[in-house]
Design a protein around this motif. Structure first.
Motif, PDB file in Angstrom:
ATOM      1  N   VAL A 149      40.672  28.107  49.490  1.00  0.00           N
ATOM      2  CA  VAL A 149      39.474  28.223  50.325  1.00  0.00           C
ATOM      3  C   VAL A 149      38.951  26.846  50.710  1.00  0.00           C
ATOM      4  O   VAL A 149      38.461  26.637  51.814  1.00  0.00           O
ATOM      5  CB  VAL A 149      38.390  29.062  49.600  1.00  0.00           C
ATOM      6  CG1 VAL A 149      37.057  28.981  50.318  1.00  0.00           C
ATOM      7  CG2 VAL A 149      38.829  30.513  49.488  1.00  0.00           C
ATOM      8  N   GLU A 159      33.919  31.808  54.522  1.00  0.00           N
ATOM      9  CA  GLU A 159      35.355  31.948  54.287  1.00  0.00           C
ATOM     10  C   GLU A 159      35.637  32.992  53.220  1.00  0.00           C
ATOM     11  O   GLU A 159      36.562  33.790  53.343  1.00  0.00           O
ATOM     12  CB  GLU A 159      35.963  30.593  53.889  1.00  0.00           C
ATOM     13  CG  GLU A 159      37.457  30.605  53.742  1.00  0.00           C
ATOM     14  CD  GLU A 159      38.207  30.922  55.039  1.00  0.00           C
ATOM     15  OE1 GLU A 159      39.390  31.320  54.938  1.00  0.00           O
ATOM     16  OE2 GLU A 159      37.645  30.787  56.147  1.00  0.00           O
ATOM     17  N   ARG A 187      35.092  36.330  54.808  1.00  0.00           N
ATOM     18  CA  ARG A 187      36.201  36.611  55.721  1.00  0.00           C
ATOM     19  C   ARG A 187      37.413  37.109  54.950  1.00  0.00           C
ATOM     20  O   ARG A 187      38.136  38.000  55.395  1.00  0.00           O
ATOM     21  CB  ARG A 187      36.566  35.348  56.514  1.00  0.00           C
ATOM     22  CG  ARG A 187      37.582  35.593  57.612  1.00  0.00           C
ATOM     23  CD  ARG A 187      38.006  34.319  58.308  1.00  0.00           C
ATOM     24  NE  ARG A 187      38.828  33.452  57.475  1.00  0.00           N
ATOM     25  CZ  ARG A 187      40.104  33.668  57.158  1.00  0.00           C
ATOM     26  NH1 ARG A 187      40.719  34.762  57.573  1.00  0.00           N
ATOM     27  NH2 ARG A 187      40.786  32.830  56.414  1.00  0.00           N
ATOM     28  N   ARG A 188      37.623  36.575  53.788  1.00  0.00           N
ATOM     29  CA  ARG A 188      38.766  36.979  52.961  1.00  0.00           C
ATOM     30  C   ARG A 188      38.421  38.149  52.042  1.00  0.00           C
ATOM     31  O   ARG A 188      39.213  38.524  51.195  1.00  0.00           O
ATOM     32  CB  ARG A 188      39.222  35.807  52.099  1.00  0.00           C
ATOM     33  CG  ARG A 188      39.744  34.644  52.905  1.00  0.00           C
ATOM     34  CD  ARG A 188      40.114  33.503  52.002  1.00  0.00           C
ATOM     35  NE  ARG A 188      40.502  32.325  52.762  1.00  0.00           N
ATOM     36  CZ  ARG A 188      41.340  31.416  52.326  1.00  0.00           C
ATOM     37  NH1 ARG A 188      41.879  31.543  51.136  1.00  0.00           N
ATOM     38  NH2 ARG A 188      41.637  30.383  53.064  1.00  0.00           N
ATOM     39  N   ASP A 189      37.206  38.681  52.178  1.00  0.00           N
ATOM     40  CA  ASP A 189      36.726  39.778  51.329  1.00  0.00           C
ATOM     41  C   ASP A 189      36.772  39.408  49.845  1.00  0.00           C
ATOM     42  O   ASP A 189      37.109  40.218  48.996  1.00  0.00           O
ATOM     43  CB  ASP A 189      37.533  41.069  51.549  1.00  0.00           C
ATOM     44  CG  ASP A 189      37.278  41.657  52.911  1.00  0.00           C
ATOM     45  OD1 ASP A 189      36.132  41.528  53.400  1.00  0.00           O
ATOM     46  OD2 ASP A 189      38.206  42.240  53.497  1.00  0.00           O
TER      47      ASP A 189
END
Length: 176
Positions: free
Chosen positions: A112, A162, A165-167
């Protein structure tokens, strides 16, 4: 005449150690996991640095110099260690801690962090990993305290985005 000055012991080194001891010990703890070994590592590094203290022209770089001494010392210790193996008929019954989740979290965090700019990464590392104050971070980077605060704020917001967005965001961060 002051005994310390007479013996050539720089008073500024003593003050530096008093002021930075906790942060340096945290760095040592990251290099070696045993708390007693970390204290030994720091003391060894301080002794080696004391011998060269007058040669450090820019005392603001003393932390970096000491970190390098600690890394080199730890490497020397690692290379010098003697592994003694005793053959036995039966292996001892011991449990091994599973650090899989910890390693996965660290790998995810490192991945990340790739979305950040170099400036954002260094601010995060100095403020949160090295636990430097806003002012110390500003001095280390040669910027104002306000710049550090705003960069940190934007960086944390970017990391949250982020993760979402990546859950990967924690459930409590997603709200009701």
């Amino acid at each position: 005449m002051n005994v310390r000055a007479h013996l050539g012991e720089p008073l500024e080194f003593e003050e530096y150690v008093r002021r930075r001891h906790d942060a340096l010990l945290r760095t040592a703890r990251r290099l070696v996991h045993d708390p007693l070994d970390a204290q030994d590592l720091l003391q060894t590094a301080l002794a080696r640095t004391y011998d060269r203290w007058d040669g450090i022209a820019d005392k603001q770089l003393a932390d970096a110099y000491l970190r390098r001494v600690m890394i080199n010392t730890r490497t020397e210790w690692w290379r010098a260690r003697k592994l003694e193996e005793l053959p036995t008929e039966q292996l001892p019954d011991t449990s091994v801690e599973d650090f899989t989740a910890q390693h996965a979290d660290r790998a995810m965090l490192m991945d990340v962090m790739k979305v950040l700019t170099p400036k954002q990464r260094i601010v995060i590392l100095l403020r949160l990993w090295e636990q430097m104050s806003i002012e110390e971070t500003a001095v280390a980077l040669g910027v104002s305290a306000g710049t550090v605060k705003s960069t940190l704020h934007r960086t944390l917001a970017r990391l949250r985005e982020e993760l979402e967005r990546r859950d990967l965001a924690p459930a409590s961060a997603s709200g009701p």
